[in-house]
Scaffold this motif. Structure first.
Motif, PDB file in Angstrom:
ATOM      1  N   ALA A 195       0.913  -1.457  -0.114  1.00  0.00           N
ATOM      2  CA  ALA A 195       0.013  -0.537   0.199  1.00  0.00           C
ATOM      3  C   ALA A 195       0.858   1.470  -0.369  1.00  0.00           C
ATOM      4  O   ALA A 195       2.183   1.488   1.117  1.00  0.00           O
ATOM      5  CB  ALA A 195      -0.945   0.026   1.284  1.00  0.00           C
ATOM      6  N   TYR A 197      -0.182   5.830   0.137  1.00  0.00           N
ATOM      7  CA  TYR A 197      -1.105   6.120   0.124  1.00  0.00           C
ATOM      8  C   TYR A 197      -1.134   7.500   0.780  1.00  0.00           C
ATOM      9  O   TYR A 197      -0.360   7.556   1.785  1.00  0.00           O
ATOM     10  CB  TYR A 197      -2.115   5.839   0.500  1.00  0.00           C
ATOM     11  CG  TYR A 197      -3.037   5.252   1.643  1.00  0.00           C
ATOM     12  CD1 TYR A 197      -3.914   5.293   2.322  1.00  0.00           C
ATOM     13  CD2 TYR A 197      -2.693   4.393   1.879  1.00  0.00           C
ATOM     14  CE1 TYR A 197      -4.199   5.722   3.897  1.00  0.00           C
ATOM     15  CE2 TYR A 197      -2.890   3.664   2.948  1.00  0.00           C
ATOM     16  CZ  TYR A 197      -3.473   4.439   3.456  1.00  0.00           C
ATOM     17  OH  TYR A 197      -3.834   3.414   4.967  1.00  0.00           O
ATOM     18  N   ASN A 505      -3.805  -2.074  -1.992  1.00  0.00           N
ATOM     19  CA  ASN A 505      -3.779  -0.667  -1.351  1.00  0.00           C
ATOM     20  C   ASN A 505      -5.538   0.014  -0.914  1.00  0.00           C
ATOM     21  O   ASN A 505      -5.450   0.338   0.282  1.00  0.00           O
ATOM     22  CB  ASN A 505      -3.774   0.571  -2.000  1.00  0.00           C
ATOM     23  CG  ASN A 505      -3.218   1.431  -2.092  1.00  0.00           C
ATOM     24  OD1 ASN A 505      -2.206   1.663  -1.322  1.00  0.00           O
ATOM     25  ND2 ASN A 505      -4.447   2.703  -1.994  1.00  0.00           N
ATOM     26  N   MET A 509      -5.666   0.288   3.767  1.00  0.00           N
ATOM     27  CA  MET A 509      -6.993   1.691   4.378  1.00  0.00           C
ATOM     28  C   MET A 509      -8.393   1.625   4.786  1.00  0.00           C
ATOM     29  O   MET A 509      -8.179   2.323   5.698  1.00  0.00           O
ATOM     30  CB  MET A 509      -7.060   2.493   2.028  1.00  0.00           C
ATOM     31  CG  MET A 509      -6.153   2.913   1.436  1.00  0.00           C
ATOM     32  SD  MET A 509      -6.613   4.002  -0.059  1.00  0.00           S
ATOM     33  CE  MET A 509      -7.128   5.373   0.767  1.00  0.00           C
ATOM     34  N   ASN A 512      -6.561  -0.050   7.914  1.00  0.00           N
ATOM     35  CA  ASN A 512      -5.674   1.046   8.761  1.00  0.00           C
ATOM     36  C   ASN A 512      -6.818   2.073   9.685  1.00  0.00           C
ATOM     37  O   ASN A 512      -6.202   2.363  10.070  1.00  0.00           O
ATOM     38  CB  ASN A 512      -5.201   2.157   7.854  1.00  0.00           C
ATOM     39  CG  ASN A 512      -3.724   1.212   8.127  1.00  0.00           C
ATOM     40  OD1 ASN A 512      -3.019   0.099   8.144  1.00  0.00           O
ATOM     41  ND2 ASN A 512      -2.790   1.743   6.111  1.00  0.00           N
ATOM     42  N   GLN A 513      -8.381   2.714   9.159  1.00  0.00           N
ATOM     43  CA  GLN A 513      -8.665   3.489  10.075  1.00  0.00           C
ATOM     44  C   GLN A 513      -9.464   3.214  10.958  1.00  0.00           C
ATOM     45  O   GLN A 513      -9.203   3.599  11.933  1.00  0.00           O
ATOM     46  CB  GLN A 513     -10.474   3.490   9.088  1.00  0.00           C
ATOM     47  CG  GLN A 513      -9.837   3.945   7.183  1.00  0.00           C
ATOM     48  CD  GLN A 513     -11.410   4.028   6.428  1.00  0.00           C
ATOM     49  OE1 GLN A 513     -11.940   3.077   6.995  1.00  0.00           O
ATOM     50  NE2 GLN A 513     -11.502   4.187   5.289  1.00  0.00           N
ATOM     51  N   GLN A 532      -9.164  12.004   6.563  1.00  0.00           N
ATOM     52  CA  GLN A 532      -9.633  10.594   4.788  1.00  0.00           C
ATOM     53  C   GLN A 532      -8.999  11.616   3.556  1.00  0.00           C
ATOM     54  O   GLN A 532      -9.698  12.947   3.230  1.00  0.00           O
ATOM     55  CB  GLN A 532     -10.865  10.379   4.778  1.00  0.00           C
ATOM     56  CG  GLN A 532     -11.259   9.352   5.960  1.00  0.00           C
ATOM     57  CD  GLN A 532     -12.353   8.704   6.337  1.00  0.00           C
ATOM     58  OE1 GLN A 532     -13.489   9.286   5.457  1.00  0.00           O
ATOM     59  NE2 GLN A 532     -12.840   7.645   6.978  1.00  0.00           N
TER      60      GLN A 532
END
Length: 535
Positions: A195, A197, A505, A509, A512-513, A532
């Motif tokens: 990942a 971002y 990815n 994401m 990971n939140q 975000q």
């Protein structure tokens, strides 16, 4: 002096023979010839195998005896010297090389058929029109269906030499006829950057799953894009990363350190040392850095974390790493098999070895998680046992310890409740992934117009889907047991759906939140939650 030409071959032959005889009488200590010369110990093993081959009353597969013997020898050395048999060697090569030659799909053996989960973007299968949910029922006339279906044999039919073609018969939902698809095999990447971002406007995130030959290039591309998008700080996630090539780890460390900083020292049995230093090539020397580690971060991951920690670069966040400070070299055994033999120990820039103790029982060594669980180390930094005789000091005065892994600068406890461990287990052992595939197989058209960003940030997993998974996983009798963990269960289901729809990815994401380690990073950044990014 003149010689008749007919005597020249005789003279040359005599000279060579004399040279061989004289050379055999000379004593060159420690040459490769003497190192591998015949001796009684090797003769004993060879004779025993020959006796079994020719004299033993029953037919015996002596190849398997050799494999057992090699494994037995290596098990008496250290936990990381390992034998790679012939049938596993190519997979190991592909994994560390970072690519293989094939058609570029991920698949399940689902209900006695080969079901395509996803095609690799830009790969041969995608270009040929293969889509998620397709069933490949034959390859070059060989049926790929039935109870005898085996993943390894399937891979053998789909892989092959670069440029060769494979003719597939494909069954697609909603299409009556069987499709004929010809695909030219090409080099397909095995991605090691899961990942990449932005967590918020300035903080980038990169997760690396191993250190292969291609990892540094993947990492550089990801870092370059993040910087282009405005990231001035970085989270480097090395959790659950088992390691890989030292040179790859050194190259990544070099991106963060100023010129001429010590990265690593290796020392062999003769006490000979090799040092590696950073260069002026680093592209993130001034950026703020966080490195995430846990109890499954090992080897090259620890080289990265240790080098940065000892050079006072960045903040190490998480839990104590695995504790592997031994260096292996892969050596061919001549028959397609190989051995990875420990040839040196490595030391971090302050001089510490982070290799944890090992004895005769490799199972105890690899199952140290249970010991860490029982002594409370996974919940409290204070429970980590340190040896004051292995205390070291960084240039800026920070105290660090050797003797068993990298202790993070900022500790984050692990949720070890039974509910949490159960959710993690069903999520990571493939069971939840199978559920996600079956759900998407029946509802795939509902997601045709849903973008990755829409799914990650807006799609909601409702209670009915949780109930459906609970029944599928036989957890429905214990739904009340998981009541307080419904949010975590929904997150895991959503992440597994995202992985199959959009890739790793999107998977990371979503997870990971709600990740406590990343929340700690954002707390250190003075933020309380993830801002975000939907662009």
């Amino acid at each position: 002096m003149n010689f008749n030409n007919k005597y020249i071959p005789l003279i040359v032959g005599v000279a060579i023979a004399a040279g061989i005889f004289i050379g055999s009488k000379l004593n060159f200590a420690h040459t490769s010839d003497t190192l591998f010369a015949t001796n009684s110990k090797k003769d004993k093993l060879n004779k025993l195998i020959d006796y079994i081959d020719y004299e033993y009353v029953d037919s015996v597969n002596t190849d398997s005896i050799v494999d057992v013997t090699v494994n037995g020898i290596l098990e008496n050395l250290d936990p990381h010297s390992v034998y790679i048999p012939v049938d596993e060697y190519q997979a190991n090569v592909d994994d560390m090389r970072g690519n293989f030659t094939g058609i570029g799909i991920s698949f399940y053996v689902h209900q006695d058929s080969l079901a395509v989960i996803r095609t690799i973007p830009g790969g041969p299968a995608e270009r040929a029109g293969i889509i998620s949910g397709d069933r490949i029922i034959a390859a070059d006339g060989i049926e790929l269906a039935g109870q005898s279906l085996d993943r390894d044999s399937i891979s053998a039919y789909l892989k092959g030499t670069r440029g060769s073609k494979v003719n597939l018969k494909v069954q697609r939902r909603g299409v009556a006829e069987i499709l004929d698809v010809a695909i030219e095999r090409k080099t397909v990447p095995l991605v090691s950057v899961d990942a990449s971002y932005k967590l918020n406007n300035t903080l980038g995130y990169i997760k690396i799953n191993r250190f292969a030959e291609t990892t540094f290039d993947e990492f550089k591309d990801a870092l370059k894009q993040l910087k282009k998008d405005g990231a001035t700080k970085l989270v480097l996630d090395l959790r659950d990363n088992p390691g890989g090539y030292i040179t790859t780890a050194e190259s990544i460390v070099d991106e963060f350190l100023e010129d001429d900083k010590l990265i690593l020292v290796t020392k062999n049995k003769n006490g000979e040392e090799e040092e590696s230093f950073s260069t002026s090539k680093g592209d993130f020397e001034d950026g703020k850095l966080y490195v995430l580690i846990n109890e499954n971060s090992a080897s090259a991951s620890e080289i990265v974390a240790g080098a940065l920690q000892d050079n006072d670069k960045g903040t190490i966040v998480g839990r104590r790493s695995f504790g592997k400070g031994l260096v292996q070299r892969e050596m061919s055994l001549g028959d397609g098999s190989a051995v990875r033999l420990t040839i040196a120990r490595y030391y971090t820039p302050t001089g510490r070895s982070i290799q944890k103790p090992y004895g005769d029982n490799n199972d105890d060594y690899y199952n140290e998680y249970e010991k860490r669980y029982k002594n409370g180390e996974l919940q409290s930094r204070d429970s980590i046992a340190v040896d004051d005789s292995l205390k070291y000091v960084t240039p800026k005065g920070k105290i660090v310890y050797g003797g068993g892994g990298i202790i993070p600068d900022v500790f984050v406890p692990k949720d070890t409740s039974m509910q949490s461990e159960t959710i993690e287990y069903v999520s990571r052992n493939g069971f939840m992934s199978y559920f996600a595939f079956e759900y998407l197989d029946a509802h795939r058209e509902e997601f045709n117009d849903v973008s990755e960003a829409q799914f990650v940030y807006d799609y909601i997993i409702d209670d009915s889907l949780v109930d459906e998974f609970s029944e599928y996983a036989k957890l429905n009798k214990n739904r009340s047991f998981f009541k307080d963990y419904d949010k975590a269960l929904k997150t895991a289901i959503k992440a597994n759906l995202a992985q199959q729809l959009y890739g790793m990815n999107a998977y990371e994401m979503i997870l990971n939140q709600e990740d406590p380690v990343l929340k700690k990073v954002l707390e250190l950044e003075g933020r309380s939650n993830l801002t975000q990014i939907k662009d």
